[in-house]
Design a protein around this motif. Sequence first.
Motif, PDB file in Angstrom:
ATOM      1  N   PRO A 130       0.838  -1.194   0.000  1.00 30.72           N
ATOM      2  CA  PRO A 130       0.000   0.000   0.000  1.00 30.72           C
ATOM      3  C   PRO A 130       0.878   1.251   0.000  1.00 30.72           C
ATOM      4  O   PRO A 130       1.699   1.430   0.895  1.00 30.72           O
ATOM      5  CB  PRO A 130      -0.842  -0.126   1.284  1.00 30.72           C
ATOM      6  N   ALA A 131       0.701   2.083  -1.032  1.00 33.02           N
ATOM      7  CA  ALA A 131       1.555   3.265  -1.219  1.00 33.02           C
ATOM      8  C   ALA A 131       0.724   4.447  -1.704  1.00 33.02           C
ATOM      9  O   ALA A 131       1.237   5.355  -2.355  1.00 33.02           O
ATOM     10  CB  ALA A 131       2.668   2.948  -2.217  1.00 33.02           C
ATOM     11  N   ALA A 132      -0.577   4.418  -1.414  1.00 32.56           N
ATOM     12  CA  ALA A 132      -1.489   5.415  -1.983  1.00 32.56           C
ATOM     13  C   ALA A 132      -1.827   6.549  -1.024  1.00 32.56           C
ATOM     14  O   ALA A 132      -2.655   7.400  -1.343  1.00 32.56           O
ATOM     15  CB  ALA A 132      -2.772   4.729  -2.453  1.00 32.56           C
ATOM     16  N   GLY A 133      -1.193   6.565   0.142  1.00 35.66           N
ATOM     17  CA  GLY A 133      -1.508   7.599   1.125  1.00 35.66           C
ATOM     18  C   GLY A 133      -0.934   8.967   0.742  1.00 35.66           C
ATOM     19  O   GLY A 133       0.005   9.061  -0.050  1.00 35.66           O
ATOM     20  N   ALA A 134      -1.501  10.012   1.352  1.00 35.42           N
ATOM     21  CA  ALA A 134      -1.093  11.378   1.027  1.00 35.42           C
ATOM     22  C   ALA A 134       0.156  11.805   1.794  1.00 35.42           C
ATOM     23  O   ALA A 134       0.947  12.617   1.313  1.00 35.42           O
ATOM     24  CB  ALA A 134      -2.233  12.335   1.349  1.00 35.42           C
ATOM     25  N   GLY A 135       0.324  11.264   2.992  1.00 36.35           N
ATOM     26  CA  GLY A 135       1.449  11.701   3.813  1.00 36.35           C
ATOM     27  C   GLY A 135       1.188  13.039   4.483  1.00 36.35           C
ATOM     28  O   GLY A 135       2.086  13.875   4.594  1.00 36.35           O
ATOM     29  N   VAL A 136      -0.026  13.207   4.978  1.00 32.87           N
ATOM     30  CA  VAL A 136      -0.426  14.488   5.594  1.00 32.87           C
ATOM     31  C   VAL A 136       0.496  14.851   6.755  1.00 32.87           C
ATOM     32  O   VAL A 136       0.917  15.999   6.897  1.00 32.87           O
ATOM     33  CB  VAL A 136      -1.900  14.392   6.077  1.00 32.87           C
ATOM     34  N   ARG A 137       0.854  13.840   7.557  1.00 27.55           N
ATOM     35  CA  ARG A 137       1.655  14.133   8.754  1.00 27.55           C
ATOM     36  C   ARG A 137       3.112  14.465   8.423  1.00 27.55           C
ATOM     37  O   ARG A 137       3.846  14.968   9.261  1.00 27.55           O
ATOM     38  CB  ARG A 137       1.582  12.951   9.742  1.00 27.55           C
TER      39      ARG A 137
ATOM     40  N   LYS B  22       3.245  10.589   0.020  1.00 25.50           N
ATOM     41  CA  LYS B  22       4.404  10.197   0.829  1.00 25.50           C
ATOM     42  C   LYS B  22       5.333   9.198   0.127  1.00 25.50           C
ATOM     43  O   LYS B  22       6.562   9.324   0.218  1.00 25.50           O
ATOM     44  CB  LYS B  22       3.942   9.630   2.173  1.00 25.50           C
TER      45      LYS B  22
ATOM     46  N   GLY C  21      -6.923   3.020  -2.955  1.00 24.04           N
ATOM     47  CA  GLY C  21      -8.233   3.535  -2.566  1.00 24.04           C
ATOM     48  C   GLY C  21      -8.123   4.674  -1.578  1.00 24.04           C
ATOM     49  O   GLY C  21      -7.023   5.137  -1.269  1.00 24.04           O
ATOM     50  N   ALA C  22      -9.270   5.100  -1.063  1.00 25.22           N
ATOM     51  CA  ALA C  22      -9.318   6.254  -0.157  1.00 25.22           C
ATOM     52  C   ALA C  22      -8.762   5.913   1.218  1.00 25.22           C
ATOM     53  O   ALA C  22      -8.261   6.780   1.931  1.00 25.22           O
ATOM     54  CB  ALA C  22     -10.752   6.759  -0.036  1.00 25.22           C
TER      55      ALA C  22
ATOM     56  N   SER D 105      -6.794   0.148  -0.407  1.00 23.40           N
ATOM     57  CA  SER D 105      -5.574   0.001  -1.212  1.00 23.40           C
ATOM     58  C   SER D 105      -5.060  -1.434  -1.149  1.00 23.40           C
ATOM     59  O   SER D 105      -4.663  -2.006  -2.168  1.00 23.40           O
ATOM     60  CB  SER D 105      -4.493   0.965  -0.723  1.00 23.40           C
TER      61      SER D 105
ATOM     62  N   ALA E 246       4.653   1.005   2.207  1.00 21.76           N
ATOM     63  CA  ALA E 246       5.741   1.707   1.508  1.00 21.76           C
ATOM     64  C   ALA E 246       6.476   2.647   2.460  1.00 21.76           C
ATOM     65  O   ALA E 246       7.673   2.907   2.291  1.00 21.76           O
ATOM     66  CB  ALA E 246       5.174   2.492   0.328  1.00 21.76           C
TER      67      ALA E 246
ATOM     68  N   LYS F  36       8.231   3.178  10.682  1.00 14.49           N
ATOM     69  CA  LYS F  36       7.330   3.814   9.716  1.00 14.49           C
ATOM     70  C   LYS F  36       7.646   5.295   9.629  1.00 14.49           C
ATOM     71  O   LYS F  36       7.647   6.000  10.630  1.00 14.49           O
ATOM     72  CB  LYS F  36       5.853   3.621  10.110  1.00 14.49           C
TER      73      LYS F  36
HETATM   74  N1  CTP Z   1      -1.928   4.001   2.332  1.00 11.23           N
HETATM   75  C1  CTP Z   1      -2.561   3.588   1.164  1.00 11.23           C
HETATM   76  N2  CTP Z   1      -3.800   4.085   0.844  1.00 11.23           N
HETATM   77  C2  CTP Z   1      -4.403   4.984   1.636  1.00 11.23           C
HETATM   78  C3  CTP Z   1      -3.775   5.406   2.843  1.00 11.23           C
HETATM   79  C4  CTP Z   1      -2.519   4.882   3.173  1.00 11.23           C
HETATM   80  O1  CTP Z   1      -2.013   2.779   0.415  1.00 11.23           O
HETATM   81  N3  CTP Z   1      -5.596   5.466   1.258  1.00 11.23           N
HETATM   82  C5  CTP Z   1      -0.568   3.490   2.633  1.00 11.23           C
HETATM   83  C6  CTP Z   1       0.460   4.612   2.733  1.00 11.23           C
HETATM   84  O2  CTP Z   1       0.904   4.991   1.429  1.00 11.23           O
HETATM   85  C7  CTP Z   1       1.538   3.991   3.594  1.00 11.23           C
HETATM   86  C8  CTP Z   1       0.776   2.970   4.453  1.00 11.23           C
HETATM   87  O3  CTP Z   1      -0.534   2.842   3.888  1.00 11.23           O
HETATM   88  O4  CTP Z   1       2.526   3.301   2.837  1.00 11.23           O
HETATM   89  C9  CTP Z   1       0.700   3.412   5.906  1.00 11.23           C
HETATM   90  O5  CTP Z   1      -0.050   4.606   5.995  1.00 11.23           O
HETATM   91  P1  CTP Z   1       0.475   5.964   6.649  1.00 11.23           P
HETATM   92  O6  CTP Z   1       1.837   5.802   7.202  1.00 11.23           O
HETATM   93  O7  CTP Z   1      -0.636   6.505   7.483  1.00 11.23           O
HETATM   94  O8  CTP Z   1       0.678   6.884   5.328  1.00 11.23           O
HETATM   95  P2  CTP Z   1      -0.207   8.076   4.829  1.00 11.23           P
HETATM   96  O9  CTP Z   1      -1.660   7.727   4.964  1.00 11.23           O
HETATM   97  O10 CTP Z   1       0.309   8.435   3.485  1.00 11.23           O
HETATM   98  O11 CTP Z   1       0.209   9.236   5.855  1.00 11.23           O
HETATM   99  P3  CTP Z   1      -0.766  10.243   6.636  1.00 11.23           P
HETATM  100  O12 CTP Z   1      -1.693   9.351   7.457  1.00 11.23           O
HETATM  101  O13 CTP Z   1       0.154  11.085   7.432  1.00 11.23           O
HETATM  102  O14 CTP Z   1      -1.521  11.012   5.556  1.00 11.23           O
END
Ligand code: CTP
Length: 231
Positions: A16-23, A30, A85-86, A91, A111, A213
């Motif tokens: 899973p690599a679809a996150g935004a990386g808000v933090r 991210k 996904g969201a 994802s 990821a 992480k």
């Molecule tokens: N991930 C994903 N799909 C999402 C949300 C998260 O594939 N809709 C993945 C992220 O890319 C990450 C992993 O799940 O590799 C762990 O999530 P996290 O560390 O929370 O990453 P982010 O959601 O990108 O960061 P944040 O919560 O700060 O936005």
Amino acid sequence: MTAQLNPRGDVAVLVPAAGAGVRLGPGRPKALRLLAGEPLLVHAVRRLAAAPSVHTIVVAAPAAEVAAVRELLAPVAPVTVVPGGAERQASVAAALAAVPAGPAIILVHDAARALTPPELVESVAAAVRGGRAAVIPVLPVVDTIKEVDAGEVVLGTVDRSALRAVQTPQGFRRSVLTAAHAAAGDSLTDDAGLVEKQGVAVSCVPGSEYALKITRPFDLALAEHLLAAAD
Ligand code: CTP
Ligand code: MG
């Protein structure tokens, strides 16, 4: 140089690599942020591809970045890239749906845990191969943990010796993960949490400090130092 995956391997890894990386603060998704000049996802996939049991890698990328991620990873290793996904669970489900027939063991690996050593991938896979239905890498909790109320007043001290911090890759017998995802509602838990809900025993193996992480800017700085020190 493009790594070869093992055609006789028995492990598929979902990334899973679809996150935004808000933090992590403003910027690109991210998985595409740079660590020592390369995207986190490149670091992560390179290490997965170096694990001898790995047969297949499926990455769930941000929907707008699927083509870019395919191009980015082509020189690193042969991977399948699907739109994520969201939520993380969506994802993982999208990546799971793209696994070909064959691998009997499925690992799910963030990821964001870009420096996870291939040895940890192998030890989780080996525990599943050895008969465990679900396996998670864990570290002992080093801080004292307090439970607090809504006003930040301490309710009590939790017995730390019974607590573990959980990492990825989390490993599963393929049928176990598939069943857990089929039964999952919209609950937001990790993959082992879904399996626990099915009443399946989840076993622990020792994790690795390198599987941290990368969540906040501090973690990225720490990862830069770890990489520089390993050179
Ligand atoms: N991930 C994903 N799909 C999402 C949300 C998260 O594939 N809709 C993945 C992220 O890319 C990450 C992993 O799940 O590799 C762990 O999530 P996290 O560390 O929370 O990453 P982010 O959601 O990108 O960061 P944040 O919560 O700060 O936005
Ligand atoms: Mg997140």
